[in-house]
Design an enzyme around this catalytic site. Structure first.
Site, PDB file in Angstrom:
ATOM      1  N   LYS A   1       6.386  -2.670 -20.841  1.00 41.71           N
ATOM      2  CA  LYS A   1       6.668  -2.113 -21.967  1.00 41.71           C
ATOM      3  C   LYS A   1       6.042  -1.996 -23.406  1.00 41.71           C
ATOM      4  O   LYS A   1       5.899  -2.983 -23.615  1.00 41.71           O
ATOM      5  CB  LYS A   1       8.214  -1.632 -21.630  1.00 41.71           C
TER       6      LYS A   1
ATOM      7  N   ARG B   1      14.257  -4.492 -13.443  1.00 42.48           N
ATOM      8  CA  ARG B   1      13.100  -3.684 -13.528  1.00 42.48           C
ATOM      9  C   ARG B   1      12.020  -4.615 -13.638  1.00 42.48           C
ATOM     10  O   ARG B   1      11.910  -4.591 -14.627  1.00 42.48           O
ATOM     11  CB  ARG B   1      13.824  -1.876 -13.027  1.00 42.48           C
TER      12      ARG B   1
END
Length: 288
Positions: free
Chosen positions: A224, A264
């Site tokens: 991210k 995740r």
């Protein structure tokens, strides 16, 4: 002696350490790996490969939720997701479906998915919570403040940890009121969703506050933007998403050590190894 309870999710295996959720994006436009698995056969093969690399479960999604992304229509999302879920489940893979649509969740569960991972926590589709309740499968309640097209404008906080925890608590209450058993709920602080880098880091530094909600915690930091900001060089050059896997594995080790139920990730092997190390260190602490 340190004893971290990760919690148990009814309907899923009771792992003795942080689980690893591998990502299969059946999309042409994911921020991280868009287009790589935009084919049913390739997506299925990738999911099976992720399990071979150490994934405990595989999260299949057919709609990008990167900042600024437009929504895909329902028929296309169904076309992308359901065949992949069906084939992976038939191969014995534990499958999660990543969707904001009740119709996709319903058909994915019918095809073999055992967890619904809705980044909107049921806010995007008023039928979602009832659908999951009827299906009697676990549900991820993620912190979310709006669709991808404008979520960055909603990244305004006085106390990001306190506000995210309070909003997650409201999401849990809505899910329970809608009929989902509390024992089937997972919380996710929603890193990168309506948050700037400093918000994501603050939430990771205070994961204990999220765990204080009393439900298992899923951490989804993989590749991210905030990791790109952390890794930026002196000229503020941010490495592309696929060059953030080592940083992702570092977050995995930290999250696992702080009691996360699962992480995740896109690149599974390094995070699976990080979980094993964190588990071993935790065991040594408990023994001491």
């Amino acid at each position: 002696m340190v004893d971290i309870s990760r919690g148990r999710v009814e309907g899923l295996p009771d792992w003795d350490r942080c689980a690893v959720m591998g990502v299969v994006n059946v999309t042409p436009d994911s921020f991280s790996d868009g287009g790589q698995w935009f084919d049913t056969d390739l997506a299925v093969k990738h999911g099976i490969d992720l399990v071979a690399q150490g994934a405990d479960l595989v999260d299949v999604g057919g709609e990008s939720t990167r900042p600024g992304a437009s929504r895909v229509d329902e028929a296309e999302e169904l076309r992308r997701v359901v065949p992949v879920v069906r084939e992976l489940a038939s191969a014995g893979v534990l499958v999660s479906v990543d969707t904001m649509r009740a119709s996709v969740a319903e058909q994915a569960v019918a095809a073999g998915a055992r967890l619904v991972n809705d980044v909107s926590a049921g806010a995007a589709d008023p039928r979602m919570i009832a659908t999951v309740a009827d299906a009697e499968v676990p549900f991820v309640v993620m912190h979310w403040r709006g669709q991808s097209r404008d979520m960055n404008a909603r990244a305004v906080y006085r106390d990001v940890v306190g506000e995210v925890v309070a909003e997650l608590r409201e999401g849990l209450e809505r899910a329970v009121a809608g009929g989902i058993a509390e024992e089937r709920l997972v919380v996710d602080p929603g890193l990168g969703f309506a948050k700037h880098a400093e918000h994501d880091l603050d939430l990771l530094a205070h994961l204990d506050a999220v765990r204080g909600l009393g439900r298992p915690v899923l951490v989804a930091a993989s590749r991210k933007r905030f990791l790109g900001r952390v890794l930026a060089d002196g000229r503020d050059a941010v490495p592309p998403a696929r060059e953030r896997d080592a940083a992702t594995a570092a977050v995995t080790a930290l999250a696992a050590g702080d009691g996360a139920w699962a992480v995740r990730v896109h690149e599974v092997r390094a995070s699976a190894d990080a979980v094993r190390v964190a588990h071993a260190v935790g065991g040594a602490r408990r023994a001491g």
